[in-house]
Design an enzyme around this catalytic site. Structure first.
Site, PDB file in Angstrom:
ATOM      1  CG  HIS A 214      35.944  53.634  49.596  1.00 20.45           C
ATOM      2  ND1 HIS A 214      36.985  52.995  50.228  1.00 20.45           N
ATOM      3  CD2 HIS A 214      35.888  54.871  50.163  1.00 20.45           C
ATOM      4  CE1 HIS A 214      37.527  53.795  51.119  1.00 20.45           C
ATOM      5  NE2 HIS A 214      36.873  54.952  51.104  1.00 20.45           N
ATOM      6  CG  HIS A 261      39.200  50.332  43.975  1.00 21.27           C
ATOM      7  ND1 HIS A 261      39.418  49.022  44.320  1.00 21.27           N
ATOM      8  CD2 HIS A 261      38.956  50.993  45.140  1.00 21.27           C
ATOM      9  CE1 HIS A 261      39.313  48.880  45.628  1.00 21.27           C
ATOM     10  NE2 HIS A 261      39.025  50.062  46.148  1.00 21.27           N
TER      11      HIS A 261
END
Length: 452
Positions: A214, A261
């Site tokens: 991302h 993350h």
């Protein structure tokens, strides 16, 4: 060296992610509710999606681990810890187990709406959302790196903006994402541990974390657009840079907020995108010219996505990474093959207008752009529905596999052609068939066939 070790330790620490989530209004709710006690919920069990009481477990065996009750050795415990979706026929409520216990379930869109004022349970960490604005802001940011956004972004850009710029963005995006996804499955570093982190997203949980793809796409897309529009269009470079930076920050911060993350994953994704773009951008123009005009281009566009998918690193466990990578490759191949067909059928010719172009924000142009988007997306959605279903059904018939078995789509022999054929044809339709439809509907973008 000790400083570097401390930096790496801090940026990879899941506790840092958990503290950031808490500061943003994601609050752990370890107090579990007994659905059998109506005084706790007034008969409305949907208000307590995380409710599991030790009183309701069969055999009365339970223990408290990390604020969540588990039933040692029971069937229900294995089902709860399995982290698989469990739903009953009423999709508005969790699946109710005997004696009032509720099994863990996958978050749905309806669950997300309840999260603002209610409680959701994911993995082993129950939580509630106290800041609705940040929740929706970062949820939107996360969508800027998902498949639905890719389809919408490229469709809109080809139909309403500039196919010359969009093709170049697509090449950079494809190269960055392929190597980014492959690196994940080579490095194989896990996502932040949950608990203490709350994972608000379930689709990518099985993928590894380093680097954040991302963050890669959140860097590659806006800055590629800035690079390839610079000098081609008249606009403030300062404003364009601000938009690109804001886009990048929003996507990157969303990954930490959603618990997918740690900071190190995101930094690695940013640096990865910068390095790959540094070596890719200078060669984009000759690559684009070759793929649009060369007679051998169709052979490459049809075969290279398959070859690269076959060369993808071997997975030690199934995840969405390989299928998403095939999707990205097939989208790129379809978009360029459609453009090659336009060129070789004589539809395309160079634009003699001098650079830079001015951006047209007149009311009539915006209205026609919206008509193109709505009509084009409608056709794309219909094609997407029937294409995916027909390709999947055909593959299951040919390979003698059960189409109702959820594991069938995870098999490599099904997943690769299923993703490849469906999205390749959908993308080809986006740049070849739908612009012809616009022409017959009287809403063409006049410069579309001059952007080579």
């Amino acid at each position: 060296m000790s400083l570097l070790r401390r930096v790496l330790s801090y940026t990879s620490d899941p506790e840092v992610v958990a503290r950031f989530q808490k500061a943003c209004g994601i609050i752990h709710t370890p107090d579990l509710v007994n659905f059998n006690d109506e005084s706790k919920h007034n008969g409305d069990i949907n208000r307590h999606l995380n409710g599991i009481s030790p009183d309701t477990y069969p055999n009365g065996k339970s223990s408290l681990v990390n604020g969540v009750y588990s039933n040692a050795g029971s069937k229900m415990d294995s089902e709860v810890s399995d982290n698989k979706p469990h739903r009953n026929q009423d999709s508005d409520s969790p699946l109710k187990h005997r004696n009032g216990a509720v099994k863990n379930h996958e978050i749905t869109d309806k669950d997300k709406k309840k999260a603002v004022n209610g409680v959701i349970r994911t993995g082993t960490v129950p939580f509630r959302i106290e800041n609705a604005f940040l929740y929706y802001l970062f949820s939107f940011g996360a969508q800027l790196g998902n498949a639905l956004f890719y389809v919408t972004f490229y469709s809109f850009s080809f139909w309403n903006f500039d196919s010359y710029v969009t093709r170049r963005i697509c090449l950079v995006w494809c190269i960055c994402m392929y190597f980014g996804q492959a690196t994940k499955d080579i490095v194989r570093l896990p996502r932040p541990k949950s608990p203490p982190v709350v994972r608000l997203e379930t689709r990518y949980e099985l993928e590894y974390g380093m680097p954040s793809t991302h963050a890669i796409v959140g860097t590659a897309l806006p800055f590629s657009m800035l690079i390839f529009t610079s000098g081609r269009y008249e606009y403030s470079m300062f404003v364009g840079l601000l938009i690109a930076v804001a886009w990048c920050i929003l996507v990157c911060m969303s990954r930490i907020y959603l618990g997918m993350h740690n900071i190190l994953d995101v930094i690695a994704g940013l640096l990865f995108a910068v390095v790959v773009m540094t070596f890719t951008v200078p060669f984009v123009d000759p690559m684009d010219k070759f793929l649009v005009t060369h007679p051998l281009s169709p052979v490459i566009l049809l075969s290279l996505p398959i070859i690269l998918s076959l060369l993808y690193p071997k997975l030690d466990k199934w995840s969405t990474a390989r299928g998403d990578t095939t999707l990205i490759l097939s989208i790129t191949g379809g978009l360029f093959l459609g453009t090659w067909i336009n060129y070789n059928q004589g539809f395309m010719s160079p634009n003699d207008a001098s650079l830079p172009f001015s951006l047209n924000f007149q009311y009539q142009a915006i209205l026609i752009a919206m008509l193109r988007l709505v009509s084009g997306v409608a056709v794309t959605l219909i094609l997407h529905h029937y294409m995916k279903n027909s390709v999947y059904a055909s593959l299951c018939f040919i390979l003698s596999m059960d189409p109702k078995d959820p594991k069938t789509k995870q098999k490599f022999i099904v997943e690769l052609p299923y993703k490849y054929i469906s999205y390749f044809l959908i993308s080809l339709n986006t740049v070849y068939t739908i612009p012809l439809m616009f022409h017959y509907l009287g809403i063409p973008r006049m410069s579309y066939y001059t952007e080579i």
